[in-house]
Each structure stands twice: as structure tokens, then as C-alpha cells.
Design an enzyme around this catalytic site. Structure first.
Site, PDB file in Angstrom:
ATOM      1  N   CYS A 247       0.654  -1.268   0.030  1.00 31.58           N
ATOM      2  CA  CYS A 247       0.062  -0.005  -0.029  1.00 31.58           C
ATOM      3  C   CYS A 247       0.999   1.078   0.137  1.00 31.58           C
ATOM      4  CB  CYS A 247      -0.872  -0.123   1.299  1.00 31.58           C
ATOM      5  SG  CYS A 247      -1.934   1.549   1.316  1.00 31.58           S
TER       6      CYS A 247
ATOM      7  N   CYS B 249      -0.576   4.372   2.128  1.00 31.50           N
ATOM      8  CA  CYS B 249      -0.088   3.919   3.623  1.00 31.50           C
ATOM      9  C   CYS B 249       1.238   4.025   4.042  1.00 31.50           C
ATOM     10  CB  CYS B 249      -0.740   2.590   4.197  1.00 31.50           C
ATOM     11  SG  CYS B 249      -2.133   1.767   3.275  1.00 31.50           S
ATOM     12  N   ASP B 250       1.919   3.680   3.257  1.00 28.41           N
ATOM     13  CA  ASP B 250       3.706   3.554   3.669  1.00 28.41           C
ATOM     14  C   ASP B 250       4.460   4.343   2.878  1.00 28.41           C
ATOM     15  OD1 ASP B 250       2.820   1.513   5.647  1.00 28.41           O
ATOM     16  OD2 ASP B 250       2.800  -0.047   4.047  1.00 28.41           O
TER      17      ASP B 250
END
Ligand code: NAP
Length: 312
Positions: free
Chosen positions: A133, A136-137
Site C-alpha cells: 500500500c 499507507c506507507d
């Protein structure tokens, strides 16, 4: 407690089913499960969901779905359905391994989750530089070098997203052409800090371990045509090689196809058990769009309403 309609999963299909089922007066209860909002919540920029003339972030779109369902009276709960029994009527389910509920109809909208490469080294560095992701990261890799693995829409979107954060992005794909949509390909081709590494498979993720701490340092790859093995130094790896349906819960309960998607009847969201419906990515190996998921959630709610009407 016996409900009229329980919806398992809170993504585009689940929330749309909630919207329609609420308006139909069948008092739906949604159990959102582990990833409320579904896959769109890990998508940074969405430009093909109708009704949003400007690019919008996935989480904002999903929040709007949810607000609309709530406004119309859908009972949205954060629990996870951890067990189902469709062999008796009304259908029995267990929430969070703890308490049982019953429902006269069930709409399954559990969606799909990211697929992994299946390498031991991937397992070891998951969460320590290996992710599925970028939204997200990605922020952890500001000014660094990363790789995205895959050749579909997700991989190209992730590569483009990361190109704005990282100094360099390798896009590694096992064939010599992408299956992603043309608009995404054109965007990638024009981005100077994305390097395409085609006809290439990943052999191993390389890193260093120190006690509990782990850090990715590179990737061992192989050209499928020349069989040449090489290593590239990098800081992060994003695996974007497609999805698998979230159906473990339904093995032995419903008919699944060979890829474990729930089998539905033609264009209708009917499963092998009357009164249980399936909507969205969990039953769709072909289109897998937020838009098509929403449409099938709508169909499932209409089917549930008609099923209940026929009982009374
Ligand atoms: P996908 O379309 O199934 O593509 C998966 C990619 O990963 C393919 O390029 C595939 O290679 C590659 N791959 C599969 N297994 C692999 C392995 N073991 N090792 C290396 N590479 C592997 O999956 P996706 O990109 O996640 O997209 C899923 C669905 O969501 C699609 O329907 C897509 O259109 C949709 N989606 C849409 C949008 C959008 O419209 N904005 C954004 C994201 C996703 P091959 O090409 O060689 O098979």
C-alpha cells in the site's frame, strides 16, 4: 437477535447495498470488518468514479458512501463476522468470535485483498520495507529509492504516486507490456524518475537484520529472456500483483469457483444458497472496479428486498 438483512463488508458494494436496503425498509446492518471502506481507502487519487468531476482521494469517496448510508438509516457496526452457517434458516453468524446473530438475508461484500509474491524473504521483511500500500506507507520513503512490482492499474498508480515522494522508482514487471489502462501507461512513460524494468521476475528481497529490527536494502531480480540475475539497491518494495477474493469464511458454505470467487448466477448476485447474495469484488474476477462493485451492491439489496417480500 434476528435481522432482516445483514451485510458483511463495508466497501463500495456493502455501503451501496446499505443505501438501497435502508430505502427499501429492510433495516440493514453492516458489519464493516477489518478494513472499513475497503480497497479504495488505500487508493490515493481516484479519477474514474462517477459523480466526482475532479480527482478525489479514495478515503474521501468512501467516507461519503458511509455518510449517505448512515443518513438513510443503515446500522453500521465495526465488528467482523468470524463464522457463518448458511445451512439453517434464518442464517447464523458469529461476530468477533463472541456473539451470534441471525438474519433472514445476507449480502456478502467482503471484497478482495492484495496478493503477495509468496517468497520467504517477502514474509521476513513485510512491514519492514515491504508493503502492498503506497498510500499507507509511501511517506516513509521520502527522497529514497523504491520498487513497485506488477503491471496492472494498481502497480502503475502506485508507481506514479511514489514518484512524487521517492527520488527514484523502479517499476518491475514480468512481461514486456502492461495490462494497465493506457492513460496510466502514458503517465508513467512521461515520468522521469520511474525506470521500467520489464521481462523481470523477483527472486529475493535482500535486507539486514539486527535483533528485532529489519531493513530492506535491495532486490535480486532475473530477466526472463536472458536469465541474467542482477541486484538493485533500494529502500522499499511495493508489491502490486493483483488481488484475491476474501472468501475463506465461505468455504464449504457456498459454491466458489477455482479462484475462490463466490459463484453467482449470470448478471444476478444470487449465490448457491437462496437468501444469500454476493456483491462486488468477492464475486467479480473480471471488472473489479469501485463503480461495478457499487452497482452489484445495489442489485443485491434489491434481490434481498424481493426475497423478503416473497416470504411474507
Ligand atoms: P491485475 O489487473 O490483476 O494486475 C496484476 C499485475 O500483477 C499484472 O500485471 C500481472 O502480470 C502481475 N502479476 C500477477 N502475479 C504476479 C506474480 N506472481 N509475479 C509478478 N507479477 C505478477 O491487478 P490490479 O492492478 O491490482 O488491479 C485489480 C483490478 O482493480 C483491475 O480490474 C483493475 O482494473 C482495478 N483497478 C482499477 C483502478 C482504476 O481504475 N483507477 C486502479 C487500481 C485497480 P501479467 O500482466 O503478466 O498477468
Amino acid at each position: 437477535m434476528t435481522y432482516k438483512c445483514v451485510i458483511i463488508g463495508g466497501g463500495p458494494a456493502g455501503y451501496t447495498a446499505g443505501i438501497y436496503a435502508s430505502r427499501a425498509g429492510i433495516n440493514p446492518v453492516i458489519y464493516e470488518g477489518m478494513q472499513p471502506g475497503g480497497q479504495l481507502t488505500i487508493t490515493s487519487e481516484v479519477e474514474n468514479f462517477p459523480g466526482y468531476p475532479n480527482e478525489e482521494s479514495g478515503p474521501v469517496i468512501m467516507d461519503n458512501f458511509k455518510k449517505q448510508a448512515l443518513r438513510l438509516g443503515t446500522d453500521i457496526r465495526s465488528g467482523e463476522i468470524t463464522e457463518v452457517n448458511f445451512s439453517k434458516y434464518p442464517f447464523r453468524m458469529v461476530v468477533d468470535y463472541e456473539h451470534e446473530i441471525f438474519s433472514e438475508t445476507v449480502i456478502i461484500a467482503t471484497g478482495a485483498k492484495a496478493r503477495w509474491l509468496g517468497l520467504d524473504s517477502e514474509e521476513q521483511y513485510r512491514g519492514f520495507g515491504v508493503s502492498t500500500c503506497a498510500t499507507c506507507d509511501g511517506a516513509f520513503f521520502k527522497g529514497k529509492t523504491v520498487a513497485v512490482i506488477g503491471g496492472g492499474d494498481t502497480a502503475l498508480e502506485e508507481a506514479y504516486y511514489l514518484s512524487k515522494i521517492a527520488a527514484k522508482v523502479y517499476l518491475i514487471h514480468r512481461r514486456d507490456n502492461f495490462r494497465a489502462t493506457k492513460v496510466l501507461q502514458d503517465r508513467i512513460f512521461k515520468t522521469s524518475n520511474i525506470e521500467l524494468v520489464m521481462d523481470t521476475i523477483t527472486i529475493e528481497i535482500i535486507g539486514v537484520k539486527n535483533g528485532f529490527s529489519r531493513k530492506v536494502t535491495g532486490l535480486r531480480i532475473q530477466n526472463t529472456k536472458t536469465e541474467l540475475l542482477t541486484e538493485i539497491a533500494l529502500d522499499g518494495i511495493f508489491v502490486a500483483i493483483g488481488v484475491t477474493p476474501v472468501t475463506d469464511l465461505f468455504v464449504g458454505q457456498l459454491e466458489l469457483d477455482e479462484q475462490k470467487y463466490i459463484k453467482t448466477k449470470g448478471e444476478r448476485p444470487l449465490t448457491s444458497i437462496s437468501g444469500v447474495f454476493a456483491a462486488g469484488d468477492v464475486q467479480d474476477p473480471f471488472y473489479r472496479q469501485a463503480c461495478t462493485a457499487a452497482a452489484s451492491g445495489c442489485k443485491a439489496a434489491i434481490e434481498a428486498e424481493r426475497f423478503l417480500a416473497a416470504l411474507s
